[in-house]
Enzyme design. Sequence first.
Site, mmCIF file in Angstrom:
data_model
loop_
_atom_site.group_PDB
_atom_site.id
_atom_site.type_symbol
_atom_site.label_atom_id
_atom_site.label_comp_id
_atom_site.label_asym_id
_atom_site.label_seq_id
_atom_site.Cartn_x
_atom_site.Cartn_y
_atom_site.Cartn_z
ATOM 1 N N SER A 69 0.872 -1.179 0.000
ATOM 2 C CA SER A 69 0.000 0.000 0.000
ATOM 3 C C SER A 69 0.905 1.223 0.000
ATOM 4 O O SER A 69 2.090 1.114 0.365
ATOM 5 C CB SER A 69 -0.850 -0.005 1.284
ATOM 6 O OG SER A 69 -1.452 1.250 1.515
ATOM 7 N N TYR A 105 -1.720 -0.782 10.533
ATOM 8 C CA TYR A 105 -1.869 -1.090 9.103
ATOM 9 C C TYR A 105 -0.609 -0.671 8.349
ATOM 10 O O TYR A 105 -0.070 -1.423 7.527
ATOM 11 C CB TYR A 105 -3.096 -0.364 8.555
ATOM 12 C CG TYR A 105 -3.397 -0.650 7.093
ATOM 13 C CD1 TYR A 105 -4.025 -1.826 6.707
ATOM 14 C CD2 TYR A 105 -3.054 0.265 6.095
ATOM 15 C CE1 TYR A 105 -4.304 -2.083 5.363
ATOM 16 C CE2 TYR A 105 -3.325 0.019 4.759
ATOM 17 C CZ TYR A 105 -3.951 -1.154 4.393
ATOM 18 O OH TYR A 105 -4.234 -1.410 3.070
HETATM 19 P P1 NAD Z 1 -11.673 -6.026 0.032
HETATM 20 O O1 NAD Z 1 -12.048 -5.985 1.465
HETATM 21 O O2 NAD Z 1 -12.596 -5.485 -0.993
HETATM 22 O O3 NAD Z 1 -11.255 -7.523 -0.387
HETATM 23 C C1 NAD Z 1 -10.359 -8.259 0.404
HETATM 24 C C2 NAD Z 1 -10.635 -9.743 0.238
HETATM 25 O O4 NAD Z 1 -9.715 -10.441 1.092
HETATM 26 C C3 NAD Z 1 -12.043 -10.154 0.690
HETATM 27 O O5 NAD Z 1 -12.647 -10.962 -0.304
HETATM 28 C C4 NAD Z 1 -11.815 -10.917 1.972
HETATM 29 O O6 NAD Z 1 -12.752 -11.955 2.196
HETATM 30 C C5 NAD Z 1 -10.416 -11.472 1.753
HETATM 31 N N1 NAD Z 1 -9.758 -11.819 3.008
HETATM 32 C C6 NAD Z 1 -9.735 -11.075 4.152
HETATM 33 N N2 NAD Z 1 -9.086 -11.769 5.110
HETATM 34 C C7 NAD Z 1 -8.695 -12.948 4.554
HETATM 35 C C8 NAD Z 1 -7.998 -14.079 5.039
HETATM 36 N N3 NAD Z 1 -7.584 -14.157 6.313
HETATM 37 N N4 NAD Z 1 -7.755 -15.103 4.193
HETATM 38 C C9 NAD Z 1 -8.184 -15.048 2.920
HETATM 39 N N5 NAD Z 1 -8.869 -14.017 2.399
HETATM 40 C C10 NAD Z 1 -9.115 -12.977 3.210
HETATM 41 O O7 NAD Z 1 -10.270 -5.274 -0.029
HETATM 42 P P2 NAD Z 1 -9.437 -4.620 -1.228
HETATM 43 O O8 NAD Z 1 -9.619 -3.171 -1.132
HETATM 44 O O9 NAD Z 1 -9.653 -5.326 -2.507
HETATM 45 O O10 NAD Z 1 -7.982 -4.927 -0.666
HETATM 46 C C11 NAD Z 1 -7.116 -5.901 -1.213
HETATM 47 C C12 NAD Z 1 -5.718 -5.587 -0.755
HETATM 48 O O11 NAD Z 1 -5.361 -4.277 -1.195
HETATM 49 C C13 NAD Z 1 -5.514 -5.601 0.754
HETATM 50 O O12 NAD Z 1 -4.256 -6.189 1.047
HETATM 51 C C14 NAD Z 1 -5.503 -4.125 1.117
HETATM 52 O O13 NAD Z 1 -4.774 -3.885 2.296
HETATM 53 C C15 NAD Z 1 -4.835 -3.544 -0.101
HETATM 54 N N6 NAD Z 1 -5.078 -2.128 -0.336
HETATM 55 C C16 NAD Z 1 -6.341 -1.660 -0.550
HETATM 56 C C17 NAD Z 1 -6.528 -0.293 -0.781
HETATM 57 C C18 NAD Z 1 -7.898 0.292 -1.024
HETATM 58 O O14 NAD Z 1 -8.023 1.538 -1.005
HETATM 59 N N7 NAD Z 1 -8.933 -0.494 -1.290
HETATM 60 C C19 NAD Z 1 -5.418 0.564 -0.796
HETATM 61 C C20 NAD Z 1 -4.160 0.043 -0.585
HETATM 62 C C21 NAD Z 1 -3.986 -1.314 -0.356
#
Ligand code: NAD
Length: 253
Positions: A144, A157
């Site tokens: 991130s 985080y």
């Molecule tokens: P999201 O919540 O939409 O999707 C995350 C998915 O991960 C979900 O389907 C959830 O069920 C799954 N998950 C959670 N815990 C789990 C576990 N223990 N084992 C297996 N699966 C698990 O989130 P997103 O926004 O798509 O985020 C994906 C990644 O991107 C994450 O690592 C997040 O930290 C990172 N990220 C997101 C953003 C943002 O703004 N959305 C920004 C920077 C980084």
Amino acid sequence: MGMTFTGQVAVVTGAGAGIGRATALAFAGEGLKVVVADLDVTGGECTVEQIKAVGGSAVFVRCDVTVEEQVKQLMEQVISYYGRLDYAFNNAGIEIEQGRLADGTMDEFDAIMGVNVKGVWLCMKYQLPLMLAQGGGAIVNTASVAGLGAAPKMSIYSASKHAVIGLTKSAAIEYAKKHIRVNAVCPAVIDTDMFRRAHEADPRKAEFAAAIHPVGRIGKVEEVASAVLYLCSDGAGFTTGHSLAIDGGALAI
Ligand code: NAD
């Protein structure tokens, strides 16, 4: 110039929603076989249905990335379904609304570190031997912009995402001569359920989120997926240990 892929099989964790789902769909769109892994059965199966609906090949494996035995079994199932593992996108992650550092709790710390750090470490621990045995591969981990800098009320985080970058760099240098490349993507704010959960309650937060990016908007999941595919593609053959910001210019300020 289109992207080319020598490999055939990808595994994506957290593929039941958001960035992971978009990337699983993008891999499938390039003709790869995709193992869709997630804790959430409904979301994971929905991703597989979406891939199959456009003629792609995918299977769902339920996996909690914090549980070693489940991660081990996930990688075993990748091999039993498709015979090899060429690309891994270790993307499952959570964000919990936090207060300032001194207000954090042990439960918050263990939960965030468990998924974001232990999960990525465990996935690589069981992917690297498979890639070593077949002579190469590429791994992308989701960090991130919070892994490159800090923001208030995100200390655990942010620490977890800095750790993802540390794991990425370590694996990259350890396996570079074995033809395994390991990179990270560092998204800023991307329009996913994670973002909506954190911002929808307060429209001012959503406006602020758009404003922190010089492009004046938050990012799309497809814009992260295309970066992941590039890092896996043959065209990124000289790129390893890199953390690629997908941030609408946020880090340039
Ligand atoms: P999201 O919540 O939409 O999707 C995350 C998915 O991960 C979900 O389907 C959830 O069920 C799954 N998950 C959670 N815990 C789990 C576990 N223990 N084992 C297996 N699966 C698990 O989130 P997103 O926004 O798509 O985020 C994906 C990644 O991107 C994450 O690592 C997040 O930290 C990172 N990220 C997101 C953003 C943002 O703004 N959305 C920004 C920077 C980084």
